[in-house]
Structures are given as structure tokens and as C-alpha cells.
Design a protein around this motif. Structure first.
Motif, mmCIF file in Angstrom:
data_model
loop_
_atom_site.group_PDB
_atom_site.id
_atom_site.type_symbol
_atom_site.label_atom_id
_atom_site.label_comp_id
_atom_site.label_asym_id
_atom_site.label_seq_id
_atom_site.Cartn_x
_atom_site.Cartn_y
_atom_site.Cartn_z
ATOM 1 N N PHE A 9 5.741 -19.079 -20.294
ATOM 2 C CA PHE A 9 6.239 -18.460 -21.582
ATOM 3 C C PHE A 9 5.243 -18.315 -22.362
ATOM 4 C CE2 PHE A 9 10.709 -18.803 -20.720
ATOM 5 C CZ PHE A 9 11.042 -19.468 -19.657
ATOM 6 N N ARG A 10 5.325 -17.637 -23.561
ATOM 7 C CA ARG A 10 4.362 -17.483 -24.761
ATOM 8 C C ARG A 10 4.790 -17.397 -25.936
ATOM 9 N NH1 ARG A 10 5.448 -12.404 -26.654
ATOM 10 N NH2 ARG A 10 4.845 -10.918 -25.351
ATOM 11 N N PHE A 11 4.284 -17.836 -26.852
ATOM 12 C CA PHE A 11 4.509 -17.439 -28.288
ATOM 13 C C PHE A 11 3.258 -16.573 -28.832
ATOM 14 C CE2 PHE A 11 4.631 -18.845 -32.967
ATOM 15 C CZ PHE A 11 5.552 -18.231 -33.265
ATOM 16 N N ALA A 12 3.532 -15.597 -29.540
ATOM 17 C CA ALA A 12 2.198 -14.825 -29.843
ATOM 18 C C ALA A 12 2.278 -14.321 -31.430
ATOM 19 C CB ALA A 12 2.398 -13.471 -28.791
ATOM 20 N N PRO A 13 1.955 -14.948 -32.364
ATOM 21 C CA PRO A 13 2.003 -14.660 -33.717
ATOM 22 C C PRO A 13 0.772 -13.959 -34.103
ATOM 23 C CG PRO A 13 1.392 -16.921 -33.554
ATOM 24 C CD PRO A 13 1.477 -16.537 -32.233
ATOM 25 N N SER A 14 0.815 -13.162 -35.129
ATOM 26 C CA SER A 14 -0.260 -12.417 -35.449
ATOM 27 C C SER A 14 -0.694 -13.140 -36.745
ATOM 28 C CB SER A 14 0.055 -11.105 -35.886
ATOM 29 O OG SER A 14 0.441 -10.340 -34.812
ATOM 30 N N PRO A 15 -1.958 -13.647 -37.179
ATOM 31 C CA PRO A 15 -2.309 -14.176 -38.121
ATOM 32 C C PRO A 15 -2.553 -13.359 -39.350
ATOM 33 C CG PRO A 15 -4.267 -14.154 -36.655
ATOM 34 C CD PRO A 15 -3.065 -13.351 -36.109
ATOM 35 N N ILE A 45 -2.794 -15.862 -29.891
ATOM 36 C CA ILE A 45 -3.245 -15.243 -31.463
ATOM 37 C C ILE A 45 -3.395 -13.754 -31.104
ATOM 38 C CG2 ILE A 45 -4.548 -15.550 -33.535
ATOM 39 C CD1 ILE A 45 -2.954 -17.973 -32.988
ATOM 40 N N GLU A 46 -2.414 -12.992 -31.788
ATOM 41 C CA GLU A 46 -2.618 -11.430 -31.854
ATOM 42 C C GLU A 46 -3.242 -10.978 -32.972
ATOM 43 O OE1 GLU A 46 1.002 -9.688 -30.087
ATOM 44 O OE2 GLU A 46 0.600 -10.770 -28.326
ATOM 45 N N ASP A 47 -4.582 -10.952 -32.746
ATOM 46 C CA ASP A 47 -5.367 -10.883 -33.983
ATOM 47 C C ASP A 47 -6.265 -9.459 -33.864
ATOM 48 O OD1 ASP A 47 -6.907 -12.000 -32.092
ATOM 49 O OD2 ASP A 47 -8.152 -13.083 -33.417
ATOM 50 N N SER A 199 -4.439 -1.533 -29.038
ATOM 51 C CA SER A 199 -3.337 -1.248 -29.924
ATOM 52 C C SER A 199 -2.284 -2.588 -29.538
ATOM 53 C CB SER A 199 -2.332 0.039 -29.577
ATOM 54 O OG SER A 199 -1.869 -0.161 -28.207
ATOM 55 N N TYR A 200 -1.261 -2.709 -30.537
ATOM 56 C CA TYR A 200 -0.167 -3.902 -30.069
ATOM 57 C C TYR A 200 0.384 -3.670 -28.774
ATOM 58 C CZ TYR A 200 4.108 -5.868 -29.586
ATOM 59 O OH TYR A 200 5.282 -6.685 -29.190
ATOM 60 N N HIS A 201 0.817 -2.368 -28.257
ATOM 61 C CA HIS A 201 1.683 -2.228 -27.066
ATOM 62 C C HIS A 201 0.425 -2.445 -25.938
ATOM 63 C CE1 HIS A 201 5.110 -0.483 -28.879
ATOM 64 N NE2 HIS A 201 4.450 0.384 -29.600
ATOM 65 N N SER A 203 -2.280 -4.133 -25.684
ATOM 66 C CA SER A 203 -2.962 -5.460 -25.596
ATOM 67 C C SER A 203 -1.822 -6.518 -25.046
ATOM 68 C CB SER A 203 -3.545 -5.925 -26.878
ATOM 69 O OG SER A 203 -4.092 -5.145 -27.736
ATOM 70 N N VAL A 204 -0.525 -6.277 -25.655
ATOM 71 C CA VAL A 204 0.371 -7.120 -25.259
ATOM 72 C C VAL A 204 0.593 -7.063 -23.660
ATOM 73 C CG1 VAL A 204 2.668 -5.894 -25.582
ATOM 74 C CG2 VAL A 204 2.394 -8.380 -26.476
ATOM 75 N N VAL A 205 0.725 -5.918 -23.026
ATOM 76 C CA VAL A 205 1.192 -5.728 -21.741
ATOM 77 C C VAL A 205 -0.091 -6.393 -20.912
ATOM 78 C CG1 VAL A 205 2.779 -4.019 -21.889
ATOM 79 C CG2 VAL A 205 0.580 -3.470 -21.223
ATOM 80 N N THR A 217 9.879 -14.316 -24.229
ATOM 81 C CA THR A 217 11.235 -14.635 -25.055
ATOM 82 C C THR A 217 10.681 -14.187 -26.617
ATOM 83 O OG1 THR A 217 10.399 -16.932 -25.312
ATOM 84 C CG2 THR A 217 12.198 -16.350 -24.021
ATOM 85 N N ARG A 218 11.234 -13.176 -27.221
ATOM 86 C CA ARG A 218 10.943 -12.733 -28.633
ATOM 87 C C ARG A 218 11.907 -12.195 -29.319
ATOM 88 N NH1 ARG A 218 6.856 -7.857 -26.364
ATOM 89 N NH2 ARG A 218 8.663 -6.608 -25.578
ATOM 90 N N GLY A 219 11.919 -11.862 -30.552
ATOM 91 C CA GLY A 219 13.065 -11.493 -31.369
ATOM 92 C C GLY A 219 13.650 -9.969 -31.271
ATOM 93 N N ASP A 221 13.797 -7.516 -33.018
ATOM 94 C CA ASP A 221 13.005 -6.588 -33.592
ATOM 95 C C ASP A 221 11.993 -5.793 -32.464
ATOM 96 O OD1 ASP A 221 11.464 -8.966 -33.636
ATOM 97 O OD2 ASP A 221 10.452 -8.764 -35.294
ATOM 98 N N LEU A 222 11.716 -6.470 -31.413
ATOM 99 C CA LEU A 222 11.122 -6.075 -30.461
ATOM 100 C C LEU A 222 11.653 -5.554 -29.395
ATOM 101 C CD1 LEU A 222 7.870 -8.500 -31.036
ATOM 102 C CD2 LEU A 222 7.904 -6.090 -31.537
ATOM 103 N N TYR A 223 13.021 -5.443 -29.488
ATOM 104 C CA TYR A 223 13.889 -4.895 -28.381
ATOM 105 C C TYR A 223 13.305 -3.652 -28.054
ATOM 106 C CZ TYR A 223 18.175 -3.915 -26.001
ATOM 107 O OH TYR A 223 19.342 -3.687 -25.097
HETATM 108 N N1 GLU Z 1 2.422 -10.471 -32.259
HETATM 109 C C1 GLU Z 1 3.905 -10.112 -32.369
HETATM 110 C C2 GLU Z 1 4.260 -10.419 -33.824
HETATM 111 O O1 GLU Z 1 3.805 -11.332 -34.564
HETATM 112 C C3 GLU Z 1 4.634 -10.515 -31.436
HETATM 113 C C4 GLU Z 1 4.356 -9.958 -30.279
HETATM 114 C C5 GLU Z 1 5.207 -10.310 -29.040
HETATM 115 O O2 GLU Z 1 5.848 -11.133 -29.027
HETATM 116 O O3 GLU Z 1 5.265 -9.342 -28.090
HETATM 117 O O4 GLU Z 1 5.507 -9.894 -34.157
#
Ligand code: GLU
Length: 293
Positions: A9-15, A45-47, A199-201, A203-205, A217-219, A221-223
Motif C-alpha cells: 500500500f502507499r501514502f503519497a502526500p505532496s510537500p 513524497i510527490e514533489d 505530471s501527476y497522472h 508519475s503516479v501510475v 487507498t486514497r480519498g 477527491d481522486l475518484y
Molecule cells: N499526491 C497526491 C495528494 O497529495 C495524492 C496522490 C495519490 O494518492 O494518488 O493529493
């Protein structure tokens, strides 16, 4: 247990600001799932947005998450150290003519208007640069114009038709279900920005695949973004993870918490005397029986 073993699993915040209760919920939720499934939660870390991300926010992420009682394997992946990986994936899409350079500014796209909005509320790209002649593209590059690169969504859907999203409910015994994705509603999304070589899309994949993430697993808002992610996975031949979109934590006015709206941060709560146990309790993560929704 009816789910296959998908331990990463991962948690991927942006700083680009301090974490708030919404991030705490997502991190605790992910950690709970990872443990319930006998797996691991990575921290990423999504920077990529180097202009907006700052080292002190990275340190604050580590500090806030440790304060919450969370732990993760080392090394932590920083996206800004891996632009070559994203460029490699982009080159594969380019070689198949699935992307094109777009010289438009935001103002020009707004002015062109008329074709509706994407799920984030941004104007859909009207396709101005989609069919520029190769000589015209070369002329504009030679003149020093900068371009972003967009996915040609129609061409992409001809290659990877019927993308689907595998989803699971927050319960280790749930059976994943599949639903059709609808990436066309995003139009020709930007995969490589003018200012950043990804871009976000994209890098994330790439990262979810490279890191062996089997369960995202994420919120909520990213559905809608997941529609684009499964399409890109199909185009790039990457293994599709299982997805769970959790509820969002709302503020007193029932708005989503957000850094840009300067929602109260975990740092603010800590200064006010909140304990980590109080945060966990407030968010429904009692040790014995989390109240997920
Ligand atoms: N870095 C994104 C954010 O902070 C989350 C990316 C993801 O979970 O796919 O909202």
C-alpha cells in the motif's frame, strides 16, 4: 480471505503545505488496511512541482506521521529524483503517437471555450493543437515556444478500449468488483507539463507500478482521476492495482479540507494540545474497531 494477497500500500502526500486531518485520515486508513491485509504501507513524497514543494514540508510530513504513530520502510521515494522514469514512460507513448505537443496557454484554452469542463471543473481542452502539421510543430519549437504534451484520448481509447477499475470495500473479506472507467470525460489530459518533465497522472501510475503497489487507498477527491490512471496502465502495460476511495474529512462548513484553503493543520492541532490519540479517536481509528466509511 477472498482477496488475493496484495501486500503493498502507499501514502503519497505532496510537500506543498502542512498535513491536515484529511491527510491523517488517509494515512491511518492506509496503514490500517495494510496491516489488516498483512502488508506494508510505503511513504512516497510527490514533489514533482518543485516550485511549490519545500524541504521543510517534507520534514513536517515525516514528523507528523511519526507523531501519529506510523512507520514506513526506507528509502522513501521522492518523485523529483526520478524524472527519468517518467520520461521513459512518456517516450513509449510518444513512440506510439498517443501524445502531441500543445502550445496553448490557459488563457487561450479558456477563450476558446465551449466544450464543457473536466471532473475537476477545468475547461476541457478544445483540441486546438491536436492536428498541427509536423512542420508547424517544428517551426514553433525552433522559435523557442514551449509545449506541454497531451494524451490524444481518442487515439488512446482505440488502443486500450474499455478500461476498467477494480475496486474493493474497506473490509479484508470483500470481493473486488470491476466497473467501467470513463477517461474520455477528462479530454486530452496533460502528461508532461511545460515547466516539469512529467505530471501527476503520469508519475503516479509509473511509481505505483515500479514500487509494486497492489492496493491504492486514497480519498474520494481522486475518484475520477482513477479513470485516467487505469487507461495509462493499460497503454503502458503496467499491472493495475486494486482501488479503494475513502470518505473525505470535512470542515465545519462541510467543505473538504485543503491546504489551499488553509485548513487547520496537524501542526496547529498539536500546538493547541491535541494528542495523537485524540486525533485517532476523532477520526474513528480506535485500535479495536475503526469506524471506516
Ligand atoms: N499526491 C497526491 C495528494 O497529495 C495524492 C496522490 C495519490 O494518492 O494518488 O493529493
Amino acid at each position: 480471505m477472498s482477496l488475493p494477497s496484495l501486500p503493498i500500500f502507499r501514502f503519497a502526500p505532496s510537500p506543498n503545505g502542512r498535513l491536515h486531518l484529511g491527510h491523517a485520515y488517509s494515512a491511518l486508513y492506509t496503514d490500517h488496511w495494510a496491516r489488516a491485509m498483512g502488508g506494508t504501507m510505503l511513504l512516497r513524497i510527490e514533489d514533482i512541482d518543485i516550485g511549490r514543494c519545500r524541504p521543510e514540508f517534507v520534514e513536517a510530513i515525516f514528523d507528523d506521521l511519526r507523531w501519529l504513530g506510523l512507520d514506513w520502510p526506507q528509502p522513501v521515494r521522492f518523485q523529483s529524483h526520478h524524472f527519468d522514469d517518467y520520461q521513459g514512460a512518456f517516450a513509449r507513448l510518444k513512440a506510439r503517437d498517443l501524445v502531441y505537443p500543445c502550445f496553448c496557454t490557459r488563457a487561450q484554452i479558456r477563450a476558446a471555450g465551449g466544450s464543457g469542463t473536466d471532473p475537476d471543473g477545468a475547461p476541457l481542452y478544445p483540441g486546438t493543437c491536436r492536428h498541427l502539421a509536423p512542420e508547424e510543430r517544428e517551426r514553433r519549437f525552433a522559435a523557442g515556444e514551449r509545449a506541454q504534451w497531451r494524451l490524444d484520448i481518442e487515439a488512446a481509447l482505440r488502443v486500450a478500449a474499455h478500461p476498467a477499475i477494480r475496486e474493493a470495500m474497506p473490509d479484508p473479506d470483500s470481493r473486488p468488483a470491476s466497473r467501467a472507467a470513463d477517461p474520455a470525460r477528462w479530454g486530452d489530459v496533460v502528461l508532461v507539463r511545460k515547466d516539469i518533465p512529467t505530471s501527476y497522472h503520469l508519475s503516479v501510475v509509473v511509481d505505483d507500478a515500479l514500487q509494486g503497489v497492489g492496493h491504492v487507498t486514497r480519498g474520494m477527491d481522486l475518484y475520477a482521476a482513477t479513470d485516467i490512471h487505469v487507461l495509462l496502465q493499460g497503454l503502458l502495460g503496467l499491472p493495475p492495482p486494486l482501488y479503494t476511495h475513502h470518505r473525505l474529512v470535512l470542515d465545519r462548513d462541510a467543505d473538504k479540507l485543503s491546504k489551499s484553503r488553509r485548513s487547520e493543520s496537524l501542526g496547529d492541532l498539536r500546538e493547541k494540545g491535541w494528542s495523537a490519540a485524540a486525533v485517532r479517536h476523532h477520526l474513528g481509528f480506535e485500535e479495536a474497531s475503526p469506524r471506516f466509511t
